[in-house]
Design an enzyme around this catalytic site. Structure first.
Site, short mmCIF file in Angstrom:
data_model
loop_
_atom_site.label_atom_id
_atom_site.label_comp_id
_atom_site.label_asym_id
_atom_site.label_seq_id
_atom_site.Cartn_x
_atom_site.Cartn_y
_atom_site.Cartn_z
N GLY A 24 0.82 -1.20 0.00
CA GLY A 24 0.00 0.00 0.00
C GLY A 24 0.85 1.25 0.00
O GLY A 24 0.58 2.21 -0.72
N ARG A 28 7.30 1.85 0.88
CA ARG A 28 7.67 0.43 1.00
C ARG A 28 8.03 -0.13 -0.37
O ARG A 28 8.91 -0.98 -0.48
CB ARG A 28 6.54 -0.38 1.63
CG ARG A 28 7.00 -1.80 2.07
CD ARG A 28 5.86 -2.63 2.62
NE ARG A 28 5.21 -1.92 3.72
CZ ARG A 28 3.90 -1.98 3.96
NH1 ARG A 28 3.11 -2.71 3.19
NH2 ARG A 28 3.39 -1.33 4.98
N ARG A 47 1.36 11.30 -8.58
CA ARG A 47 0.74 11.30 -7.25
C ARG A 47 1.65 10.68 -6.19
O ARG A 47 1.18 10.23 -5.15
CB ARG A 47 -0.61 10.57 -7.27
CG ARG A 47 -1.67 11.27 -8.11
CD ARG A 47 -2.95 10.45 -8.20
NE ARG A 47 -3.94 11.16 -8.98
CZ ARG A 47 -4.99 11.81 -8.48
NH1 ARG A 47 -5.14 11.87 -7.17
NH2 ARG A 47 -5.85 12.42 -9.26
N ARG A 91 -0.08 -8.65 -3.53
CA ARG A 91 -0.15 -7.59 -2.52
C ARG A 91 0.75 -7.97 -1.35
O ARG A 91 0.72 -9.10 -0.86
CB ARG A 91 -1.59 -7.40 -2.05
CG ARG A 91 -1.72 -6.55 -0.79
CD ARG A 91 -3.11 -5.98 -0.61
NE ARG A 91 -3.43 -5.69 0.78
CZ ARG A 91 -2.88 -4.72 1.51
NH1 ARG A 91 -1.95 -3.93 0.98
NH2 ARG A 91 -3.24 -4.54 2.77
N SER A 94 0.04 -4.68 5.13
CA SER A 94 -0.08 -4.82 6.58
C SER A 94 -1.53 -5.10 6.92
O SER A 94 -2.45 -4.82 6.15
CB SER A 94 0.41 -3.56 7.29
OG SER A 94 -0.36 -2.44 6.88
N ASP A 208 -0.56 -4.85 13.80
CA ASP A 208 -1.17 -4.53 15.09
C ASP A 208 -2.26 -5.54 15.38
O ASP A 208 -2.73 -6.24 14.47
CB ASP A 208 -1.76 -3.11 15.08
CG ASP A 208 -2.88 -2.97 14.08
OD1 ASP A 208 -4.05 -2.97 14.50
OD2 ASP A 208 -2.60 -2.86 12.87
N ARG A 221 6.72 -0.69 9.94
CA ARG A 221 5.80 -1.12 8.88
C ARG A 221 6.39 -0.86 7.49
O ARG A 221 6.10 -1.58 6.55
CB ARG A 221 4.45 -0.37 9.02
CG ARG A 221 3.72 -0.70 10.31
CD ARG A 221 2.44 0.11 10.44
NE ARG A 221 1.91 0.02 11.80
CZ ARG A 221 0.61 0.02 12.08
NH1 ARG A 221 -0.28 0.09 11.13
NH2 ARG A 221 0.20 -0.04 13.33
#
Length: 236
Positions: A24, A28, A47, A91, A94, A208, A221
């Site tokens: 996402g 990363r 973007r 994908r 997290s 989490d 993350r």
């Protein structure tokens, strides 16, 4: 390919590999490219949704951010599948662990993605569609996890439209149905792949656990999910 570049992706035809890893977080994506890919070249900055193509163990691989939520990942994966000729999207995200025995840093492979979203309404189906992973990618992920010494939990996840839900007991109800974790993108990815006749898998690292209070920092993350990243790269 027609329709490229798009308003959301500056890549030209041929600049994206057949297999794309999609976190996402675009940072990363940058981390994965810099840490694992050889000769990585940035193909998108539109973007700030960064995308890179390089090689991993001699094989072409791309990595690109997908943003947060099903509308965002829905746009990027639709264009990759339908405009850029991508065959596989994995994908690498997290999730919040909600099942007993699921803890931070655990790796989850999503067989299916339950959802509270209305994303499937666009297909006008005479019933309820069950978004599921590509079996070939999933079975290889399970086998490769064993080889890599990664204890991957396999099961259903929830793709939710709401990060801050007004329904306080929602996650408890999903937990009763055996759902392992909650995230926000897998269902749209799986539906886009099904509609395009392509392949998708959602791998998640638990960041989490809402019921126990366990949580990782933003920095952890971004750069700390190496087991999941290496498992995903083994499938490319």
């Amino acid at each position: 390919m027609p329709n490229v570049p798009t308003p959301h992706n500056g890549a030209k035809d041929g600049e994206i590999a057949k297999t794309v890893l999609m976190p996402g977080d675009p940072l990363r994506a940058k981390y994965i490219a810099e840490k694992y890919l050889k000769n990585a070249v940035c193909f998108n900055t539109v973007r700030n949704m960064l995308g890179f193509t390089g090689t991993y163990q001699g094989r072409p691989v791309s990595v690109m951010g997908g943003g947060m939520g099903m509308p965002s990942v829905g746009i990027y994966t639709y264009e990759l599948f339908n405009f850029y000729g991508v065959d596989n999207i994995i994908r690498v995200g997290s999730a919040g662990g909600i099942a007993d025995g699921v803890h931070v840093k655990d790796v989850v492979a999503a067989v299916g993605a339950c959802t509270d979203s209305n994303y499937a309404a666009q297909y006008r189906l005479p019933g309820t569609f069950a978004p599921t992973a590509d079996y070939g990618l999933l079975s290889r992920a399970v086998e490769n996890a064993k080889k890599l010494g990664i204890s991957a939990k396999v099961g259903n996840v929830l793709s939710s439209d709401a990060f801050y839900s007004d329904q306080e007991d929602a996650l408890k109800l999903w937990r009763k149905m055996g759902v392992l974790a909650v995230e926000m993108e897998a269902a749209a990815l799986y539906m886009n792949a099904a509609r395009a006749g392509k392949h998708a898998l959602c791998l998640l690292t638990i960041s989490d656990c809402p019921f126990t209070g366990e949580s990782l920092s933003a920095a952890e993350r971004e750069t700390g999910f190496t087991k999941m990243m290496e498992l995903a790269l083994s499938l490319a």
